[in-house]
Design an enzyme around this catalytic site. Structure first.
Site, PDB file in Angstrom:
ATOM      1  N   ASN A   1       0.812  -1.228   0.000  1.00 23.22           N
ATOM      2  CA  ASN A   1       0.000   0.000   0.000  1.00 23.22           C
ATOM      3  C   ASN A   1       0.844   1.277   0.000  1.00 23.22           C
ATOM      4  OD1 ASN A   1       0.747  -0.745   2.597  1.00 23.22           O
ATOM      5  ND2 ASN A   1      -0.943   0.350   3.530  1.00 23.22           N
TER       6      ASN A   1
ATOM      7  N   GLY B   1       1.824  -5.898   7.203  1.00 17.88           N
ATOM      8  CA  GLY B   1       0.963  -6.569   6.238  1.00 17.88           C
ATOM      9  C   GLY B   1      -0.332  -6.989   6.896  1.00 17.88           C
TER      10      GLY B   1
ATOM     11  N   THR C   1      -1.460 -13.010   7.779  1.00 21.54           N
ATOM     12  CA  THR C   1      -0.037 -13.277   7.510  1.00 21.54           C
ATOM     13  C   THR C   1       0.779 -13.068   8.786  1.00 21.54           C
ATOM     14  OG1 THR C   1      -0.457 -12.314   5.339  1.00 21.54           O
ATOM     15  CG2 THR C   1       1.824 -12.800   5.870  1.00 21.54           C
TER      16      THR C   1
ATOM     17  N   GLU D   1       3.259  -5.033  12.324  1.00 21.65           N
ATOM     18  CA  GLU D   1       2.310  -3.938  12.098  1.00 21.65           C
ATOM     19  C   GLU D   1       1.230  -4.492  11.177  1.00 21.65           C
ATOM     20  OE1 GLU D   1       2.416  -1.240  13.668  1.00 21.65           O
ATOM     21  OE2 GLU D   1       4.463  -1.363  14.426  1.00 21.65           O
TER      22      GLU D   1
ATOM     23  N   CYS E   1      -3.443   1.481   6.398  1.00 20.77           N
ATOM     24  CA  CYS E   1      -3.925   0.808   7.613  1.00 20.77           C
ATOM     25  C   CYS E   1      -4.479   1.810   8.626  1.00 20.77           C
ATOM     26  CB  CYS E   1      -2.818  -0.038   8.223  1.00 20.77           C
ATOM     27  SG  CYS E   1      -1.311   0.892   8.487  1.00 20.77           S
TER      28      CYS E   1
ATOM     29  N   GLU F   1       7.143   0.747  15.968  1.00 22.17           N
ATOM     30  CA  GLU F   1       8.175   1.268  15.073  1.00 22.17           C
ATOM     31  C   GLU F   1       8.310   2.759  15.348  1.00 22.17           C
ATOM     32  OE1 GLU F   1       6.404  -0.323  11.250  1.00 22.17           O
ATOM     33  OE2 GLU F   1       8.394  -1.218  11.128  1.00 22.17           O
TER      34      GLU F   1
HETATM   35  O1  TXE Z   1      -0.975  -8.870   2.504  1.00 23.53           O
HETATM   36  P1  TXE Z   1       0.115  -9.855   2.996  1.00 23.53           P
HETATM   37  P2  TXE Z   1      -2.028  -9.062   1.341  1.00 23.53           P
HETATM   38  C1  TXE Z   1      -4.271  -6.110   4.885  1.00 23.53           C
HETATM   39  C2  TXE Z   1      -5.475  -5.749   4.024  1.00 23.53           C
HETATM   40  C3  TXE Z   1      -5.369  -6.712   2.917  1.00 23.53           C
HETATM   41  C4  TXE Z   1      -4.861  -7.942   3.641  1.00 23.53           C
HETATM   42  C5  TXE Z   1      -4.145  -8.929   2.789  1.00 23.53           C
HETATM   43  O2  TXE Z   1      -6.656  -5.992   4.731  1.00 23.53           O
HETATM   44  O3  TXE Z   1      -6.594  -6.957   2.304  1.00 23.53           O
HETATM   45  O4  TXE Z   1      -3.956  -7.429   4.581  1.00 23.53           O
HETATM   46  O5  TXE Z   1      -3.243  -8.263   1.951  1.00 23.53           O
HETATM   47  C6  TXE Z   1       4.418 -11.098   2.489  1.00 23.53           C
HETATM   48  N1  TXE Z   1       5.538 -15.283   5.219  1.00 23.53           N
HETATM   49  N2  TXE Z   1      -3.107  -5.289   4.662  1.00 23.53           N
HETATM   50  O6  TXE Z   1      -2.441 -10.470   1.147  1.00 23.53           O
HETATM   51  O7  TXE Z   1      -0.024 -11.183   2.341  1.00 23.53           O
HETATM   52  C7  TXE Z   1       3.921 -10.577   1.156  1.00 23.53           C
HETATM   53  O8  TXE Z   1       4.657 -11.120   0.099  1.00 23.53           O
HETATM   54  C8  TXE Z   1       6.206 -14.134   5.100  1.00 23.53           C
HETATM   55  C9  TXE Z   1      -2.800  -4.365   5.692  1.00 23.53           C
HETATM   56  O9  TXE Z   1      -1.509  -8.411   0.156  1.00 23.53           O
HETATM   57  O10 TXE Z   1       0.132  -9.785   4.455  1.00 23.53           O
HETATM   58  C10 TXE Z   1       4.116  -9.082   1.348  1.00 23.53           C
HETATM   59  O11 TXE Z   1       5.483  -8.745   1.134  1.00 23.53           O
HETATM   60  N3  TXE Z   1       5.786 -13.115   4.336  1.00 23.53           N
HETATM   61  C11 TXE Z   1      -1.478  -3.811   5.546  1.00 23.53           C
HETATM   62  C12 TXE Z   1       3.760  -8.880   2.810  1.00 23.53           C
HETATM   63  O12 TXE Z   1       3.889 -10.162   3.417  1.00 23.53           O
HETATM   64  C13 TXE Z   1       4.634 -13.254   3.682  1.00 23.53           C
HETATM   65  C14 TXE Z   1      -0.924  -3.591   4.217  1.00 23.53           C
HETATM   66  C15 TXE Z   1       2.330  -8.380   3.045  1.00 23.53           C
HETATM   67  O13 TXE Z   1       1.435  -9.211   2.364  1.00 23.53           O
HETATM   68  C16 TXE Z   1       3.875 -14.441   3.774  1.00 23.53           C
HETATM   69  C17 TXE Z   1      -1.289  -4.619   3.288  1.00 23.53           C
HETATM   70  C18 TXE Z   1       4.374 -15.481   4.583  1.00 23.53           C
HETATM   71  N4  TXE Z   1       3.727 -16.657   4.733  1.00 23.53           N
HETATM   72  C19 TXE Z   1      -2.380  -5.404   3.523  1.00 23.53           C
HETATM   73  N5  TXE Z   1       2.754 -14.297   3.027  1.00 23.53           N
HETATM   74  C20 TXE Z   1      -1.063  -2.763   6.547  1.00 23.53           C
HETATM   75  N6  TXE Z   1      -1.021  -3.125   7.825  1.00 23.53           N
HETATM   76  O14 TXE Z   1      -0.701  -1.665   6.186  1.00 23.53           O
HETATM   77  C21 TXE Z   1       2.804 -13.063   2.480  1.00 23.53           C
HETATM   78  N7  TXE Z   1       3.949 -12.422   2.859  1.00 23.53           N
END
Ligand code: TXE
Length: 508
Positions: free
Chosen positions: A178, A254, A258, A276, A310, A489
């Site tokens: 994002n 993320g 996850t 976070e 977020c 952070e």
């Molecule tokens: O995020 P992911 P996604 C929220 C938002 C969104 C949901 C899913 O609601 O709809 O999360 O988004 C890496 N081990 N946020 O699926 O998967 C991945 O490659 C280690 C909130 O896109 O959590 C990426 O680099 N790493 C948020 C990172 O994790 C792993 C911002 C985030 O991806 C992994 C984004 C694993 N098993 C989404 N699986 C915020 N807090 O700002 C994935 N990744």
């Protein structure tokens, strides 16, 4: 197909790239993003690649390496080898490198902004005013922190204790799509400033600016292995980083699901963890607020970056006596927001980051209708004319008439969707605001500072803004409670996270 002008801009920029080749696939020009390991740009060891899609057009415009645990192992080895020399540098020497990284981004400011907008769908104007300036500030802030970081001492009558703050070794930094370079740099900069070497993974959905950063590292002569950037899927590269026994700390931003998965792997390995995660943030509007300022800022808090921050306020609670007036003014302002081509200067909402996320958001809008929600504006996908006709656009959507306990009000949608709910008094709004599993941020709008402080004290959130939103001082702690994560952070919190405290007691 890309408009010719866009292709030309990107070709001319990438002709200057250090090792990057561009190559043609049919009529489109594709860019090849590479890993940065041990100071060099290289393909995934397996040779596999993943397509990278521009969400505003739905066109594939780049390939990224589909790396796996072998690439991660190579990066960890490089980081381990670089660690003794990097950790022995003085704070001032590390500061100089981080300053050069900031300068290197600044020198290529427009290129970074264009790449960020193209990759994520966000308006170019936003990338220029928020994302790229903030990435530069992150490097400068932690450059200066490298010089100023200090530790405590505790005197006893017959002894002195002092705390050594030592780098951890190799740190893993995993970031989302994002705010790609903004959040990537927010992790990498303090990790490097404190003397760690880093294996970092940007989101596979938005890899472009991290790749440009690896070029900057080469340009400024960052020693090989100090920072390694690996591209690929989360469940392959991300997971390999989390599982690697030589990576002693994981900083992750993320999704909450996850985050849980990462914690379940890292906790039994006793790694340091900073998570976070998501948010479902309340915006609380009292009838004694500064009305016009509140309306315009609550619009910003709801829809900035297509609602994909977020910290965005996705539940707006408005005091009953102000509800109708606020609703009318708010919806009128939201309807003025232009959704469309991220490159156009007056665009306020660009494309949703991916088709999958676009479909997820639309499914929540449908869900809200089944839960009794009334759509006050928006509610639909949008097809702009011209080059963005196939892109993933959604109208800014305002809903009312939903109980605070329903799924639309409880689950993170992470898009341009917000819900209005009236409240009677402070205790009722606190109960509704605190009813979600998340606890990241809250904004409160009132001219009564005592009331604002009462809310700030009782709200379950790591960040509270009073009469403002996303007003950030980089020294302040940042993070959430409940399912919004663990750890903080920002400022010295990040410097402490990336170091181990060792107490040394000297008896006189
Ligand atoms: O995020 P992911 P996604 C929220 C938002 C969104 C949901 C899913 O609601 O709809 O999360 O988004 C890496 N081990 N946020 O699926 O998967 C991945 O490659 C280690 C909130 O896109 O959590 C990426 O680099 N790493 C948020 C990172 O994790 C792993 C911002 C985030 O991806 C992994 C984004 C694993 N098993 C989404 N699986 C915020 N807090 O700002 C994935 N990744």
């Amino acid at each position: 197909m890309f408009p010719k002008q866009t292709i030309r801009i990107f070709i001319s920029k990438f002709q200057d790239a250090i090792v990057t080749k561009n190559f043609s696939v049919g009529l489109a020009t594709m860019f090849k993003i590479q890993n940065y390991i041990n100071g060099k740009l290289q393909n995934a060891l397996s040779g596999s690649e993943i397509n990278s899609i521009e969400p505003a057009t739905a066109h594939t415009f780049a390939t990224i390496p589909k790396s796996n645990e072998s690439d991660v192992a190579a990066a960890v080895l490089a980081a381990k080898n670089a660690f003794p020399a990097w950790s022995k540098l003085s704070g001032e020497q590390r500061m100089m490198y981080l300053m050069k990284m900031a300068d290197g981004i600044e020198k290529r400011f427009d290129e970074f902004a264009e790449a960020e907008s193209k990759d994520s769908g966000k308006p170019l104007s936003l990338a220029k005013s928020v994302d790229i300036p903030r990435a530069i500030s992150n490097f400068r802030f932690f450059a200066s922190a490298a010089q100023q970081f200090s530790s405590e001492s505790h005197a006893m009558p017959d002894a002195i204790n002092f705390t050594l703050r030592q780098p951890i070794g190799v740190a893993g930094c995993i970031s989302p799509w994002n705010l790609p370079i903004y959040l990537f740099s927010w992790k990498i900069a303090p990790a490097l400033a404190t003397g760690n070497c880093v294996v970092a993974k940007p989101s596979e959905i938005t890899p472009f600016t991290a790749f440009l950063l690896s070029q900057v590292c080469i340009e400024i002569g960052l020693p090989a292995g100090v920072l390694n950037i690996i591209h690929g899927l989360g469940n392959e590269v991300g997971q390999a980083i989390v599982e690697h026994s030589e990576i002693k700390a994981i900083s992750f931003t993320g999704g909450t699901i996850t985050g849980k998965r990462i914690a379940s792997i890292a906790a039994p390995m006793f790694k340091k963890l900073s998570l976070e995660l998501g948010g479902k943030n309340p915006t609380i509007v009292f009838d004694d607020c500064d009305f016009e300022n509140t309306v315009s800022n609550v619009v910003r808090a709801s829809f900035s970056n297509q609602g994909e921050i977020c910290l965005c306020g996705s539940r707006i609670f408005v005091e009953e006596s102000l509800y109708e007036k606020f609703k009318t003014a708010f919806v009128a302002e939201v309807q003025k927001l232009k959704v469309g081509d991220p490159l156009e200067a007056d665009t306020k909402l660009g494309a949703i980051v991916s088709q999958q996320h676009f479909e997820k958001i639309l499914s929540y809008i449908e869900l809200s209708k089944t839960e009794g929600g009334k759509i006050l504006c928006g509610g639909n996908a949008l097809k702009p004319e011209g080059r963005c006709a196939n892109g993933y656009f959604i109208e800014p959507t305002v809903i009312e008439n939903l109980p605070h306990t329903c799924r639309t009000q409880q689950e993170e949608i992470f898009g341009p969707v917000t819900v209005l709910t009236p409240f009677k008094n402070e205790s009722e709004v606190l109960e509704m605001a605190n009813s979600v599993p998340y606890g990241l941020a809250c904004s409160v709008w009132t001219n009564n500072i005592s009331k604002a402080n009462r809310i700030a004290e009782k709200i379950e959130a790591g960040v509270v803004w009073i009469n403002c939103w996303l007003h950030r001082d980089l020294r302040t702690p940042f993070g959430g409670i409940k399912q919004s994560g663990i750890g903080r952070e920002g400022g010295m919190e990040a410097m402490r996270f990336f170091t181990e405290a060792k107490n040394v007691c000297i008896k006189y």
